[in-house]
Motif scaffolding. Structure first.
Motif, mmCIF file in Angstrom:
data_model
loop_
_atom_site.group_PDB
_atom_site.id
_atom_site.type_symbol
_atom_site.label_atom_id
_atom_site.label_comp_id
_atom_site.label_asym_id
_atom_site.label_seq_id
_atom_site.Cartn_x
_atom_site.Cartn_y
_atom_site.Cartn_z
ATOM 1 N N ILE A 1 0.881 -1.180 0.000
ATOM 2 C CA ILE A 1 0.000 0.000 0.000
ATOM 3 C C ILE A 1 0.915 1.226 0.000
ATOM 4 O O ILE A 1 1.704 1.420 0.935
ATOM 5 N N GLY A 2 0.832 2.044 -1.059
ATOM 6 C CA GLY A 2 1.659 3.250 -1.145
ATOM 7 C C GLY A 2 2.811 3.086 -2.122
ATOM 8 O O GLY A 2 3.638 2.186 -1.969
ATOM 9 N N LEU B 1 8.179 6.981 -1.848
ATOM 10 C CA LEU B 1 9.606 6.679 -1.953
ATOM 11 C C LEU B 1 9.914 5.272 -1.462
ATOM 12 O O LEU B 1 10.609 4.501 -2.115
ATOM 13 N N CYS B 2 9.373 4.915 -0.312
ATOM 14 C CA CYS B 2 9.674 3.603 0.264
ATOM 15 C C CYS B 2 8.944 2.484 -0.490
ATOM 16 O O CYS B 2 9.552 1.468 -0.839
ATOM 17 N N GLY B 3 7.662 2.689 -0.756
ATOM 18 C CA GLY B 3 6.868 1.641 -1.416
ATOM 19 C C GLY B 3 7.419 1.279 -2.787
ATOM 20 O O GLY B 3 7.465 0.098 -3.151
ATOM 21 N N TYR C 1 -0.639 -0.477 -4.695
ATOM 22 C CA TYR C 1 -1.811 0.408 -4.817
ATOM 23 C C TYR C 1 -1.485 1.758 -4.210
ATOM 24 O O TYR C 1 -1.079 1.841 -3.050
ATOM 25 N N ARG D 1 3.534 18.726 -0.281
ATOM 26 C CA ARG D 1 4.586 17.891 0.271
ATOM 27 C C ARG D 1 5.931 18.522 -0.058
ATOM 28 O O ARG D 1 6.021 19.380 -0.924
ATOM 29 N N LEU E 1 14.560 17.123 -1.277
ATOM 30 C CA LEU E 1 14.991 16.429 -0.069
ATOM 31 C C LEU E 1 16.499 16.301 -0.069
ATOM 32 O O LEU E 1 17.132 16.370 -1.134
ATOM 33 N N ALA E 2 17.058 16.065 1.133
ATOM 34 C CA ALA E 2 18.489 15.789 1.231
ATOM 35 C C ALA E 2 18.685 14.278 1.252
ATOM 36 O O ALA E 2 18.175 13.592 2.142
ATOM 37 N N LYS F 1 -7.225 4.376 -3.153
ATOM 38 C CA LYS F 1 -6.904 4.682 -1.755
ATOM 39 C C LYS F 1 -7.339 3.550 -0.826
ATOM 40 O O LYS F 1 -8.488 3.107 -0.876
ATOM 41 N N SER G 1 -2.824 3.890 6.564
ATOM 42 C CA SER G 1 -4.131 3.243 6.762
ATOM 43 C C SER G 1 -3.948 1.888 7.445
ATOM 44 O O SER G 1 -4.797 1.463 8.232
ATOM 45 N N GLY H 1 17.234 15.596 7.930
ATOM 46 C CA GLY H 1 17.226 15.194 6.516
ATOM 47 C C GLY H 1 17.410 13.689 6.405
ATOM 48 O O GLY H 1 18.135 13.192 5.531
HETATM 49 C C1 LIG Z 1 9.010 19.087 4.957
HETATM 50 C C2 LIG Z 1 9.696 17.761 4.883
HETATM 51 C C3 LIG Z 1 11.009 17.698 4.454
HETATM 52 C C4 LIG Z 1 11.663 16.479 4.402
HETATM 53 N N1 LIG Z 1 12.970 16.447 4.017
HETATM 54 C C5 LIG Z 1 13.634 15.271 4.015
HETATM 55 C C6 LIG Z 1 15.001 15.210 3.619
HETATM 56 O O1 LIG Z 1 15.609 16.204 3.260
HETATM 57 N N2 LIG Z 1 15.634 14.004 3.626
HETATM 58 C C7 LIG Z 1 15.004 12.857 4.006
HETATM 59 O O2 LIG Z 1 15.652 11.803 4.028
HETATM 60 N N3 LIG Z 1 13.703 12.883 4.374
HETATM 61 C C8 LIG Z 1 13.007 14.046 4.384
HETATM 62 N N4 LIG Z 1 11.679 14.077 4.737
HETATM 63 C C9 LIG Z 1 11.010 12.833 5.121
HETATM 64 C C10 LIG Z 1 10.530 12.061 3.900
HETATM 65 O O3 LIG Z 1 9.642 12.860 3.166
HETATM 66 C C11 LIG Z 1 9.823 10.796 4.343
HETATM 67 O O4 LIG Z 1 10.548 10.143 5.344
HETATM 68 C C12 LIG Z 1 9.635 9.862 3.167
HETATM 69 O O5 LIG Z 1 8.833 10.476 2.205
HETATM 70 C C13 LIG Z 1 9.029 8.545 3.636
HETATM 71 O O6 LIG Z 1 8.724 7.748 2.543
HETATM 72 P P1 LIG Z 1 7.450 6.801 2.594
HETATM 73 O O7 LIG Z 1 7.383 6.142 1.259
HETATM 74 O O8 LIG Z 1 7.505 5.954 3.804
HETATM 75 O O9 LIG Z 1 6.233 7.789 2.767
HETATM 76 P P2 LIG Z 1 5.655 8.812 1.684
HETATM 77 O O10 LIG Z 1 6.748 9.371 0.871
HETATM 78 O O11 LIG Z 1 4.759 9.733 2.418
HETATM 79 O O12 LIG Z 1 4.800 7.881 0.719
HETATM 80 C C14 LIG Z 1 3.602 7.284 1.101
HETATM 81 C C15 LIG Z 1 2.802 7.012 -0.150
HETATM 82 O O13 LIG Z 1 1.625 6.311 0.195
HETATM 83 C C16 LIG Z 1 0.504 6.943 -0.414
HETATM 84 N N5 LIG Z 1 -0.632 6.715 0.463
HETATM 85 C C17 LIG Z 1 -0.897 7.328 1.647
HETATM 86 N N6 LIG Z 1 -2.032 6.842 2.164
HETATM 87 C C18 LIG Z 1 -2.472 5.906 1.294
HETATM 88 C C19 LIG Z 1 -3.610 5.070 1.291
HETATM 89 N N7 LIG Z 1 -4.492 5.100 2.268
HETATM 90 N N8 LIG Z 1 -3.788 4.223 0.242
HETATM 91 C C20 LIG Z 1 -2.883 4.175 -0.776
HETATM 92 N N9 LIG Z 1 -1.793 4.955 -0.811
HETATM 93 C C21 LIG Z 1 -1.592 5.798 0.213
HETATM 94 C C22 LIG Z 1 0.893 8.414 -0.527
HETATM 95 O O14 LIG Z 1 0.161 9.082 -1.513
HETATM 96 C C23 LIG Z 1 2.368 8.296 -0.853
HETATM 97 O O15 LIG Z 1 2.606 8.189 -2.216
HETATM 98 C C24 LIG Z 1 10.985 15.289 4.784
HETATM 99 C C25 LIG Z 1 9.656 15.342 5.209
HETATM 100 C C26 LIG Z 1 8.998 16.571 5.259
HETATM 101 C C27 LIG Z 1 7.578 16.611 5.737
#
Ligand SMILES: Cc1cc2nc3c(=O)[nH]c(=O)nc-3n(C[C@H](O)[C@H](O)[C@H](O)COP(=O)(O)OP(=O)(O)OC[C@H]3O[C@@H](n4cnc5c(N)ncnc54)[C@H](O)[C@@H]3O)c2cc1C
Ligand SMILES: NC(=O)C1=CN([C@@H]2O[C@H](COP(=O)(O)OP(=O)(O)OC[C@H]3O[C@@H](n4cnc5c(N)ncnc54)[C@H](OP(=O)(O)O)[C@@H]3O)[C@@H](O)[C@H]2O)C=CC1
Ligand SMILES: Nc1ccccc1C(=O)C[C@H](N)C(=O)O
Length: 482
Positions: A10-11, A14-16, A33, A48, A52-53, A132, A170, A317
């Motif tokens: 789900i998602g 970046l990580c997904g 998804y 958003r 990013l760094a 979603k 979620s 970061g």
């Molecule tokens: C202002 C700010 C600056 C940042 N700067 C940095 C930086 O410089 N360096 C760094 O390492 N990190 C930084 N981060 C942190 C970084 O953005 C997150 O740690 C990173 O995006 C985590 O990746 P993720 O895939 O876990 O989550 P996300 O990137 O948030 O991805 C989650 C995905 O899941 C989707 N999703 C959410 N809910 C649902 C749902 N119910 N059903 C289906 N899909 C869903 C979203 O649309 C999204 O695409 C920053 C964060 C913020 C807020």
């Protein structure tokens, strides 16, 4: 564990998207998804962070998946901080005394896009956008989705479900609402929010301020930062309290007040942000917080990963870097268990199941993500306040000299956290904090004269003292059970 297991992620953030790519490379079939539209076709950057760094831990995971080279092509190296005071004076402070250590500014959208491209190229991956997840029935392994285009709701059944759905996960919410097991959870918001603004490129398309630095305008209780983009612009972020202090997000509501605030606090930045009033009023104010929870998994069925498991404030970061490192650590655990599964003879019974993997993964990882969450809060105070403090500046200068002259022996806390990619965040935090304490003790006592540049011989004496005192502090902390 079976390569025929149907895996649902789900998602596709970046990580997904990195997780999908890695699991596919390991031979698993993966369905992803994502709630948002495909960011390669529609601009969904609003709300958003735009850039990013990216640093060594993130690059390590990208390297594992064969993505390092492509990523580096869209990176802008930042070698240090450039600090701006109210009078418009600047001074720089490198991130490391070693020449090959720097962090990188990268566009979130571009990075996500190349990861989606690579994952989608793989025959084992299907990505579905605009879907979603509303909730997950964790006992039955069923995730329920809503299609944003057709408005239809539909279930997806899988053998294993990964929640890579970010800070508002979620799957995590379903752990709470389904009440199937004892789930511990904490969420702490900061009183500060953030707003993004832009310094555009000049007429020639070039950067108007140094693109080799991460810019900081520290003002004690609040700050402005700027990271460069490839098109010559900078994304500027204001971190400010919602409701405290003379100026805050709640009272900066008129054009006059916004201009007054920037004229007083950031006059040099103001002159570079032509659309300040429109951007300030129209761009959303984002919330910042820390989420810690445990366990991340439910039986052999589901796992939280990335921000869904451990959202942190952005000040080190490291949120994305930690989320990418999650994929790396999970992969190491799979490397450990899969060969045993291959050895099974005759019987179709599996030796190891996903629960064993998830349990080992959380055991290896949780202490490190807890540590970076705490370090990120520390770095908030360092960036908005301490960087302008003479004692702090002195400490950083000595650290840079130590790293330059003794590159194999000395690593500052910042370097341990950011560049020592094979040391866990927890170890980096413990050693880094003890070292900071030791160095500050030496500076504030009469042990070192900080007024002049030290010779290599003098620095070697400092190095020995710092190492000795650091080890003593670490030993005392261990005895005290810290
Ligand atoms: C202002 C700010 C600056 C940042 N700067 C940095 C930086 O410089 N360096 C760094 O390492 N990190 C930084 N981060 C942190 C970084 O953005 C997150 O740690 C990173 O995006 C985590 O990746 P993720 O895939 O876990 O989550 P996300 O990137 O948030 O991805 C989650 C995905 O899941 C989707 N999703 C959410 N809910 C649902 C749902 N119910 N059903 C289906 N899909 C869903 C979203 O649309 C999204 O695409 C920053 C964060 C913020 C807020
Ligand atoms: N550690 C931290 O401090 C972090 C903080 N954040 C912050 O959390 C906040 C929310 O993060 P974010 O991930 O952007 O939030 P979401 O992805 O949850 O999205 C927010 C909104 O977008 C809508 N939406 C999503 N997809 C679609 C679509 N395909 N079509 C139409 N509408 C859609 C949702 O509508 P609906 O609800 O109606 O479905 C929702 O109102 C931000 O302020 C962010 O800065 C984010 C990450 C880390
Ligand atoms: N990307 C960020 C977003 C928000 C706040 C800070 C950062 C940083 O990267 C800070 C950097 N690591 C520093 O210590 O100077």
């Amino acid at each position: 564990m079976n390569k025929k297991d149907k895996i649902l992620i789900i998602g596709a953030g970046l990580c997904g998207s990195l997780l999908a790519l890695r699991l596919a490379q390991r031979g698993y079939k993966v369905e992803v998804y994502e709630s948002r539209p495909d960011l390669r076709k529609v601009d969904i950057s609003a709300g958003r962070s735009i850039n990013l760094a990216l640093s060594d831990r993130g690059l390590k995971a990208l390297r594992l998946c064969g993505m390092e080279e492509k990523t580096r092509k869209i990176c802008i190296p930042m070698y240090g901080r450039l600090i701006h005071d109210k009078e418009g004076n600047t001074f720089s402070s490198n991130y490391s005394g070693r020449e090959n250590e720097y962090i990188n500014s990268i566009s979130r959208g571009d990075l996500n896009a190349i990861l989606l491209d690579e994952a989608e190229k793989h025959e084992n991956v299907n990505i579905h956008f605009n879907k979603k997840c509303k909730k997950v029935e964790i006992e039955k392994n069923i995730a329920h989705f809503k299609d944003y285009e057709t408005k239809e709701e539909f279930p997806v059944i899988a053998d294993v479900i990964f929640g890579a759905d970010g800070a508002g996960s979620s799957l995590r919410k379903s752990y709470i609402s389904e009440r199937k097991f004892l789930f511990s959870y904490s969420q702490n918001y900061l009183n500060h929010g953030y707003k993004e603004l832009e310094i555009p490129a000049n007429k020639q398309g070039n950067h108007q301020i140094s693109k080799d630095h991460l810019h900081i305008w520290p003002r004690g209780d609040f700050m402005l930062i700027a990271l460069p983009n490839m098109d010559g612009s900078f994304t500027v972020t204001l971190f400010l309290s919602y409701d405290e202090g003379k100026y805050n997000f709640e009272n900066l509501t008129s054009e006059e007040k916004i201009t007054e605030f920037f004229e007083k606090e950031f006059p040099d930045a103001l002159s570079l942000i032509p659309n300040i009033k429109e951007e300030f009023i129209n761009n959303p104010t984002g919330a910042l917080g820390t989420v810690k929870c445990s366990p991340w998994y439910y039986q052999n069925k589901t796992l939280l990963i990335g921000d869904a498991a451990h959202a942190i404030v952005p000040f080190y970061g490291q949120g994305m870097n930690a989320s990418f490192e999650d994929v790396f650590v999970l992969d190491e655990i799979l490397c450990h268990f899969e060969p045993f599964d291959k050895l099974k003879t005759g019987s179709s019974r599996e030796i190891f199941d996903w629960k064993t993997v998830f349990k080992a993964y959380q055991k290896a990882r949780k202490k490190d993500t807890d540590a970076i969450a705490d370090l990120a809060i520390d770095n908030f105070h360092e960036m908005k306040d301490h960087v302008a403090n003479p004692l702090f500046k002195e400490k950083r200068k000595i650290e840079m000299d130590l790293e330059k002259h003794f590159p194999m022996q000395y690593f500052s806390k910042y370097s341990l956290v950011t560049f020592k990619e094979n040391m866990g965040y927890k170890k980096a935090m413990d050693r880094g904090r003890a070292q900071d304490k030791a160095l500050l003790n030496l500076i504030s006592g009469d042990d070192i004269s900080t007024s002049l540049d030290m010779t290599k011989e003098e620095l070697e004496i400092v190095l020995k003292k710092v190492i000795k005192e650091t080890n003593e502090i670490l030993k005392e902390d261990k005895i005290a059970g810290l």
